[in-house]
Design an enzyme around this catalytic site. Structure first.
Site, PDB file in Angstrom:
ATOM      1  N   ARG A  27      39.703  14.597  34.856  1.00  0.00           N
ATOM      2  CA  ARG A  27      39.756  13.128  34.870  1.00  0.00           C
ATOM      3  C   ARG A  27      40.209  12.591  36.219  1.00  0.00           C
ATOM      4  O   ARG A  27      39.645  11.617  36.723  1.00  0.00           O
ATOM      5  CB  ARG A  27      40.669  12.592  33.768  1.00  0.00           C
ATOM      6  CG  ARG A  27      40.084  12.732  32.382  1.00  0.00           C
ATOM      7  CD  ARG A  27      41.029  12.208  31.333  1.00  0.00           C
ATOM      8  NE  ARG A  27      42.292  12.940  31.407  1.00  0.00           N
ATOM      9  CZ  ARG A  27      43.461  12.461  31.024  1.00  0.00           C
ATOM     10  NH1 ARG A  27      43.564  11.241  30.555  1.00  0.00           N
ATOM     11  NH2 ARG A  27      44.552  13.190  31.104  1.00  0.00           N
ATOM     12  N   ASN A  45      40.410  11.418  27.978  1.00  0.00           N
ATOM     13  CA  ASN A  45      40.245  12.580  27.111  1.00  0.00           C
ATOM     14  C   ASN A  45      40.026  12.098  25.689  1.00  0.00           C
ATOM     15  O   ASN A  45      40.578  11.074  25.280  1.00  0.00           O
ATOM     16  CB  ASN A  45      41.490  13.466  27.136  1.00  0.00           C
ATOM     17  CG  ASN A  45      41.592  14.296  28.397  1.00  0.00           C
ATOM     18  OD1 ASN A  45      40.618  14.484  29.120  1.00  0.00           O
ATOM     19  ND2 ASN A  45      42.776  14.792  28.675  1.00  0.00           N
TER      20      ASN A  45
END
Length: 102
Positions: A27, A45
């Site tokens: 990320r 997530n």
């Protein structure tokens, strides 16, 4: 939010990446890559182990970022990559950020 100063089309896509993509900095790498490309939106997530991202930018910017996301960073093992085009009207994003797990 700024008014469109250029006439380049703006597209929005929802992306889901499955595989080994959590716990490896995927990320954060996505935030850096998106920001460098000028893409706005978010990444987070998912509880099922996947990563989801809402991307907004020109078709060229999105194609470049989607290519990177599908290949992943070196530590990632991408098993599946899904892209859904979000039809207007859609919210405009000013930045690209990392959200909490959903």
């Amino acid at each position: 939010m700024e008014s469109g100063e250029n006439d380049e089309p703006l597209e929005t896509r929802l992306v889901r990446v499955r595989g080994q993509v959590q716990g490896i900095g995927y990320r954060e790498a996505c935030v850096r890559r998106a920001s460098a490309l000028g893409v706005t939106g978010w990444v987070r997530n998912r509880m099922d182990g996947s990563v989801e991202a809402m991307l907004q930018g020109s078709p060229e910017q999105l194609a470049t970022l989607c290519a990177w996301l599908s290949e992943g960073m070196p530590a990632a093992l991408v098993d599946a990559f899904e892209v859904t085009e979000v039809q207007p009207p859609f919210a405009r994003f000013d930045t690209f950020e990392r959200l909490a797990t959903q």
